[in-house]
Structure formats: C-alpha cells, structure tokens
Design an enzyme around this catalytic site. Structure first.
Site, PDB file in Angstrom:
ATOM      1  N   GLU A 134       9.521   7.797  -1.734  1.00 46.73           N
ATOM      2  CA  GLU A 134       9.247   6.525  -2.395  1.00 46.73           C
ATOM      3  C   GLU A 134      10.318   6.261  -3.460  1.00 46.73           C
ATOM      4  OE1 GLU A 134       5.387   4.321  -4.454  1.00 46.73           O
ATOM      5  OE2 GLU A 134       5.565   6.499  -4.578  1.00 46.73           O
ATOM      6  N   LYS A 155       3.045  -1.265   0.714  1.00 49.66           N
ATOM      7  CA  LYS A 155       2.095  -0.322   0.125  1.00 49.66           C
ATOM      8  C   LYS A 155       0.757  -1.016  -0.155  1.00 49.66           C
ATOM      9  CE  LYS A 155       1.879   3.110  -3.633  1.00 49.66           C
ATOM     10  NZ  LYS A 155       2.610   3.671  -4.794  1.00 49.66           N
ATOM     11  N   CYS A 176       2.595   7.261  -0.802  1.00 46.35           N
ATOM     12  CA  CYS A 176       2.153   7.904  -2.037  1.00 46.35           C
ATOM     13  C   CYS A 176       0.645   7.777  -2.310  1.00 46.35           C
ATOM     14  CB  CYS A 176       2.981   7.374  -3.196  1.00 46.35           C
ATOM     15  SG  CYS A 176       2.972   8.427  -4.675  1.00 46.35           S
TER      16      CYS A 176
END
Length: 279
Positions: A42, A114, A156
C-alpha cells in the site's frame, strides 16, 4: 509460476520510492522466461504527507502520472503487477485509494478501490488515523482472471472484514493480494493471525506485501512481515524486517485438494454478502 512480494519503506518522495522499486525489479530473482506476479505494498509511491499532497498526485485515475510509471515498470520488467495503491481521481471528482493490476505489457487488467478506510485511534506516535478525510470508500469487489489463477484484490484494513474475502472466494478467487501498511502496534497484535484466518476461511493463497520501518523522519512506523500464506494457513515465506523480496511458488494442486476434502463454501449456511463484482 512464481509470486514475489516487495517489502518497502516508502516516503513522501515519489521519485525516491519509484527508484527503489525499479532497483529491486532489476535484481528480482527469477528463471528466464518464467511468468512472474509482483505485489507492491500500500502507498508504495507516496507514503504519508498532508492531504493536499495526496490529492495533488491523484490526477485522472486512468492516466495519472503514478499509474503510468508503474505500468511502464510492469512492461519493462515483463511482470504482472499488483501496483500497491495510489491516489486516483474518478470522473465525478472523488479521490480513492486505488490498486491496479497490470499485465506484463503494462495493460490494465483491473482495479480496486479500498472499501474500508482506516479511521482508527492507535497507541503510537500518530495516534489518530483518518483516511476518510482524504479518500472515498470503494463500492465493489474485484476478482480478475490471470495466468496465476483468479486474483482477488484487497487493501490493508480490509483484512479485518471477513465478509469481503468470502465474497471474493464466492466470485472464484484462488489467490488474494493484500497490499498493506499496518501500523507497528496493530501489526504486532493482529497481522499474522488475520492473514492466516483469511487464508483458512477462503482456502486462498494470501499475498500480503507490506510497508516496514520508520517513515518520513520517524513520523510513522509500520510493522512489515510481508507474507505468503497458503490455503491451509501455513506461511510459505515471510520477511519480518527490512526491505526486499518475499517469494514462493504456489501449489495449485494442493489447493484443489484442500477445497475438495473440506468444501466449506458449500457448507456455509449464512447468506453471502451483497457486494458488486467488477472483473
């Protein structure tokens, strides 16, 4: 076919970050003529910085300078690449934390915004993380056909939401990329166990490329421990500290055997999550 994760210690300096990735691709261990899948962490090209800096690099999500630079690296080094995340602006002006998948000619095979933004208080030097002040959450899942198998994309903080990973498995995922920048505090507590749990639940290979170390004069610290975890929850390879490559070959026959012997997707009696698929 080999999978390679790059552990980075990225900063606010885009040119330096790009130079590091390029230097590592130049020394990537590989056999001649073999297809290679590379996963970057990321924020691999821009880590930290104020909101204005993130937004300044967003540009047009399809043709931004950061995207073009990463696509060029995929083509130059003849690799399929999950390009971590970069700030990307959509046609309606919204900015997302976006992950791209490139083939070995630099063409875009898919993308993922995301879904879960890190708005969390952590007992570290930063203390208050508010990704939603910069980015909008995505609205779809991405599972993409590749020579390595059906590849799901996540990022993440997504790792804490098992419904997302179940949805990707139901969409046919066989391996799942998790570009990440876990904080040192949360990574030490939960990183490994979450990755192993998601691998076991979905019976997928987890490809978790991470940021590591102190960033931007010590203003941020990330956990590292980039890992490749197999569908039985076993760690095939990892790099606890430092920067560099984590590599493994994925045994697809063993994965098929695990799924055949323990057909958990067919046994699950709960309704599947309703998430839009883009592939």
């Amino acid at each position: 076919m080999q999978v390679s994760l790059l552990q980075c210690r990225s900063s606010r300096d885009v040119a330096a970050n790009l130079g590091f990735i390029e230097s590592q691709l130049e020394i990537l261990p590989r056999e001649a003529g073999e297809l290679q899948l590379v996963v970057l962490p990321e924020c691999s090209l821009l880590f930290g910085g104020h909101e204005s800096q993130q937004l300044a690099w967003a540009g047009d999500g399809e043709d931004s300078e950061l995207k073009q630079a990463l696509a060029a690296l995929a083509k130059r080094f003849d690799v399929y690449m999950v390009a971590g995340t970069i700030p990307a602006r959509s046609a309606d002006g919204r900015v997302y934390s976006r992950s791209f998948l490139f083939d070995n000619r630099g063409a875009t095979l898919g993308q993922y915004d995301k879904l879960h933004l890190f708005d969390v208080d952590v007992s570290d030097g930063t203390r208050h993380y508010r990704e939603s002040e910069t980015f909008c959450p995505g609205d779809h899942i991405s599972v993409i056909d590749t020579p390595f198998g059906r590849l799901g994309l996540s990022v993440c903080y997504d790792l804490r939401f098992p419904d997302l990973y179940r949805a990707m498995r139901l969409a046919g995922a066989e391996l799942i990329a998790v570009p990440s920048a876990f904080t040192k505090v949360t990574g030490q507590a939960h990183w490994q166990v979450l990755l192993q749990a998601r691998a076991i639940e979905t019976q997928c290979f987890m490809l978790a490329a991470a940021q590591w170390g102190q960033h931007n004069e010590g203003s941020r610290e990330t956990w590292g421990q980039s890992m490749i975890v197999d569908p039985w929850g076993q760690i095939l390879a990892q790099l606890p500290e430092g920067t560099g490559w984590v590599q493994a070959r994925l045994d697809r026959e063993a994965q098929a055997d695990i799924r055949r012997r323990m057909p958990v997707m067919g046994h699950n009696r709960f309704e599947p999550p309703a998430l839009k698929l883009v592939d």
